[in-house]
Design an enzyme around this catalytic site. Sequence first.
Site, PDB file in Angstrom:
ATOM      1  CB  CYS A 124     138.881  72.680  54.868  1.00 34.21           C
ATOM      2  SG  CYS A 124     140.594  72.675  55.397  1.00 34.21           S
ATOM      3  CB  ALA A 130     131.763  75.306  46.204  1.00 35.19           C
ATOM      4  N   GLY A 131     132.488  78.903  46.407  1.00 33.83           N
ATOM      5  CA  GLY A 131     132.915  79.936  47.348  1.00 33.83           C
ATOM      6  C   GLY A 131     131.718  80.411  48.153  1.00 33.83           C
ATOM      7  CB  ILE A 157     142.743  76.428  53.516  1.00 33.84           C
ATOM      8  CG1 ILE A 157     141.715  75.735  52.611  1.00 33.84           C
ATOM      9  CG2 ILE A 157     142.684  75.913  54.950  1.00 33.84           C
ATOM     10  CD1 ILE A 157     140.252  76.099  52.878  1.00 33.84           C
ATOM     11  N   GLY A 338     148.671 111.679  49.245  1.00 34.10           N
ATOM     12  CA  GLY A 338     148.945 112.087  47.867  1.00 34.10           C
ATOM     13  C   GLY A 338     149.823 111.057  47.173  1.00 34.10           C
ATOM     14  N   GLY A 339     150.729 111.539  46.314  1.00 28.57           N
ATOM     15  CA  GLY A 339     151.594 110.625  45.549  1.00 28.57           C
ATOM     16  C   GLY A 339     152.401 109.702  46.452  1.00 28.57           C
ATOM     17  CD  GLU A 362     135.799  84.249  59.207  1.00 33.99           C
ATOM     18  OE1 GLU A 362     134.710  84.347  59.782  1.00 33.99           O
ATOM     19  OE2 GLU A 362     136.873  84.034  59.768  1.00 33.99           O
TER      20      GLU A 362
HETATM   21  N1  CAA Z   1     122.486  79.817  61.613  1.00 33.81           N
HETATM   22  C1  CAA Z   1     121.786  78.642  61.592  1.00 33.81           C
HETATM   23  N2  CAA Z   1     121.207  78.160  60.459  1.00 33.81           N
HETATM   24  C2  CAA Z   1     121.331  78.881  59.329  1.00 33.81           C
HETATM   25  C3  CAA Z   1     122.032  80.089  59.283  1.00 33.81           C
HETATM   26  C4  CAA Z   1     122.616  80.564  60.489  1.00 33.81           C
HETATM   27  N3  CAA Z   1     123.314  81.700  60.534  1.00 33.81           N
HETATM   28  N4  CAA Z   1     122.009  80.557  58.025  1.00 33.81           N
HETATM   29  C5  CAA Z   1     121.294  79.683  57.283  1.00 33.81           C
HETATM   30  N5  CAA Z   1     120.877  78.666  58.093  1.00 33.81           N
HETATM   31  C6  CAA Z   1     120.053  77.520  57.703  1.00 33.81           C
HETATM   32  C7  CAA Z   1     118.766  77.956  57.014  1.00 33.81           C
HETATM   33  O1  CAA Z   1     117.758  78.242  57.934  1.00 33.81           O
HETATM   34  C8  CAA Z   1     118.422  76.735  56.197  1.00 33.81           C
HETATM   35  O2  CAA Z   1     117.883  75.763  57.077  1.00 33.81           O
HETATM   36  P1  CAA Z   1     116.840  74.616  56.565  1.00 33.81           P
HETATM   37  O3  CAA Z   1     117.614  73.650  55.760  1.00 33.81           O
HETATM   38  O4  CAA Z   1     116.353  74.018  57.847  1.00 33.81           O
HETATM   39  O5  CAA Z   1     115.774  75.335  55.789  1.00 33.81           O
HETATM   40  C9  CAA Z   1     119.788  76.259  55.741  1.00 33.81           C
HETATM   41  O6  CAA Z   1     120.713  76.747  56.714  1.00 33.81           O
HETATM   42  C10 CAA Z   1     120.143  76.765  54.361  1.00 33.81           C
HETATM   43  O7  CAA Z   1     120.120  78.174  54.401  1.00 33.81           O
HETATM   44  P2  CAA Z   1     119.975  79.082  53.089  1.00 33.81           P
HETATM   45  O8  CAA Z   1     118.812  78.625  52.294  1.00 33.81           O
HETATM   46  O9  CAA Z   1     120.019  80.490  53.535  1.00 33.81           O
HETATM   47  O10 CAA Z   1     121.302  78.659  52.294  1.00 33.81           O
HETATM   48  P3  CAA Z   1     121.966  79.271  50.986  1.00 33.81           P
HETATM   49  O11 CAA Z   1     122.499  78.164  50.190  1.00 33.81           O
HETATM   50  O12 CAA Z   1     121.057  80.264  50.354  1.00 33.81           O
HETATM   51  O13 CAA Z   1     123.278  80.012  51.585  1.00 33.81           O
HETATM   52  C11 CAA Z   1     124.524  81.865  52.417  1.00 33.81           C
HETATM   53  C12 CAA Z   1     123.237  81.021  52.486  1.00 33.81           C
HETATM   54  C13 CAA Z   1     124.335  82.976  53.435  1.00 33.81           C
HETATM   55  C14 CAA Z   1     124.765  82.459  51.055  1.00 33.81           C
HETATM   56  C15 CAA Z   1     125.725  80.970  52.860  1.00 33.81           C
HETATM   57  O14 CAA Z   1     125.971  79.966  51.909  1.00 33.81           O
HETATM   58  C16 CAA Z   1     126.987  81.766  53.106  1.00 33.81           C
HETATM   59  O15 CAA Z   1     127.184  82.333  54.189  1.00 33.81           O
HETATM   60  N6  CAA Z   1     127.912  81.820  52.115  1.00 33.81           N
HETATM   61  C17 CAA Z   1     129.206  82.431  52.310  1.00 33.81           C
HETATM   62  C18 CAA Z   1     130.186  81.412  52.804  1.00 33.81           C
HETATM   63  C19 CAA Z   1     131.392  82.009  53.432  1.00 33.81           C
HETATM   64  O16 CAA Z   1     131.314  82.912  54.275  1.00 33.81           O
HETATM   65  N7  CAA Z   1     132.570  81.470  53.099  1.00 33.81           N
HETATM   66  C20 CAA Z   1     133.796  81.875  53.678  1.00 33.81           C
HETATM   67  C21 CAA Z   1     134.492  80.661  54.277  1.00 33.81           C
HETATM   68  S1  CAA Z   1     135.680  80.945  55.544  1.00 33.81           S
HETATM   69  C22 CAA Z   1     136.962  81.733  54.798  1.00 33.81           C
HETATM   70  O17 CAA Z   1     136.803  82.796  54.322  1.00 33.81           O
HETATM   71  C23 CAA Z   1     138.303  81.043  54.741  1.00 33.81           C
HETATM   72  C24 CAA Z   1     139.277  81.405  55.742  1.00 33.81           C
HETATM   73  O18 CAA Z   1     140.128  80.571  56.067  1.00 33.81           O
HETATM   74  C25 CAA Z   1     139.330  82.776  56.364  1.00 33.81           C
END
Ligand code: CAA
Length: 388
Positions: A124, A130-131, A157, A338-339, A362
């Site tokens: 979750c 917040a996506g 979820i 096709g169709g 994801e």
């Molecule tokens: N591994 C370890 N640390 C990581 C990391 C990784 N892969 N990626 C980022 N971090 C760390 C960064 O280094 C940073 O660390 P510090 O605080 O020490 O500086 C911190 O995390 C914050 O990183 P960002 O500044 O990059 O964070 P951001 O707010 O810009 O977000 C993002 C990055 C890639 C956009 C991330 O928010 C993201 O992946 N978003 C998508 C979320 C997602 O995939 N959601 C799907 C949920 S699951 C689902 O789909 C439901 C289901 O049931 C199937």
Amino acid sequence: MVDFTLSDEQKDLRELAHDFAAKEIRPVAWEYDRESTWPQEIVEKAWEVGLMNPHLPEEYGGPGLDYLSGCLLEEELAWGCSGIGTSLTCNGLALAPVALGGSEEIKRHYLGMLAEEPKLASFCLTEPDAGSDVSGMRTTAVRKGSSYVINGTKTFITNGSHADWYTVYAKTDMDAGHKGISAFVVPREAGVTVDKKEDKLGQRASDTAMVSFHDVEIPAENLLGEENKGFKLAMMTLDRTRPGVAAMAVGIGRAAMEFASDYAKERVQFGVPIAMHQAIQFMIADMATKVEAARLLVWQSGALLDQGKRNTLACSHAKRFAADSAMEIATDAVQVYGGYGFIKDYPVEKLMRDAKIMQLYEGTSQIQRLVIAREVLMPRRVTEAATA
Ligand code: CAA
């Protein structure tokens, strides 16, 4: 040396998963899609033959398989039906943060539960507002003596209606952005409310629910890892699960390519099977290249994890390319039909609907590009995160 040879164990696992997909999933996939049927019997059978929870560590009763093996399994299950495949594999998303951050007692209890019975767990993270922007979550967890009290709503979820426990991300410090998020394991009986089952475009045999937490009190020991370190746990989890999701996209693409090829050899226009026309041949050729290239990216993203290396960039390449390729291949498969491709009596419109979610869940294809662009443009910044 680069060697793409699979071990005998990996070949056996792939064969087992393929047989299961061919015998237990394919024959009911289109009916389950139509009725949006929850595949409980298939969940139980898959658990029985050992196709669920591939990465559940051995010390907690699981098979403790490597990530490349998990990818092989997920491609085959999704070849059968990616909606049913999602239902069967989504425990991996919930169990990874427990395996990474849970205390010994928590791991024995919650991971052991998945090994003992065909139980389900949900991850979750996402909320209505917040996506992609995980830090924008509003669910809260407030410490009260030896407990935390959770309030908030989570959306999209997977397996949410059927889960026995949930990995829940919540703000423990509202003003600290991503540094104020913590992760918890929450048993269903603590008072999790299932608000709504979503009616979806594709993957209709999978369960996607909105769940909420109204003053849900859990023991403080259910905190996973350290307080306010949950964001990183979520990212580390996604690094471990995106290879498998990308593998499912390969499974959809491969299925669509096979249907299109078979149909092209049967369908006669202008006096010859349409497979004789170069227009169709080139579409099939492009499908085949995309399947092969996507699979190689998937294998690389899994193999890096198995070598204990960071795979953030590799899994974003794999997820982005495999998902976009699945969508393109399935759309072209409809074109080859096709169709008829547009008609529900034929198999490929389902695959086109199913493929769409691969570009969304994801981490959308745009989020994968964001990760890739950051790593390409600012590699130092991200390398630091990897070793933190
Ligand atoms: N591994 C370890 N640390 C990581 C990391 C990784 N892969 N990626 C980022 N971090 C760390 C960064 O280094 C940073 O660390 P510090 O605080 O020490 O500086 C911190 O995390 C914050 O990183 P960002 O500044 O990059 O964070 P951001 O707010 O810009 O977000 C993002 C990055 C890639 C956009 C991330 O928010 C993201 O992946 N978003 C998508 C979320 C997602 O995939 N959601 C799907 C949920 S699951 C689902 O789909 C439901 C289901 O049931 C199937």
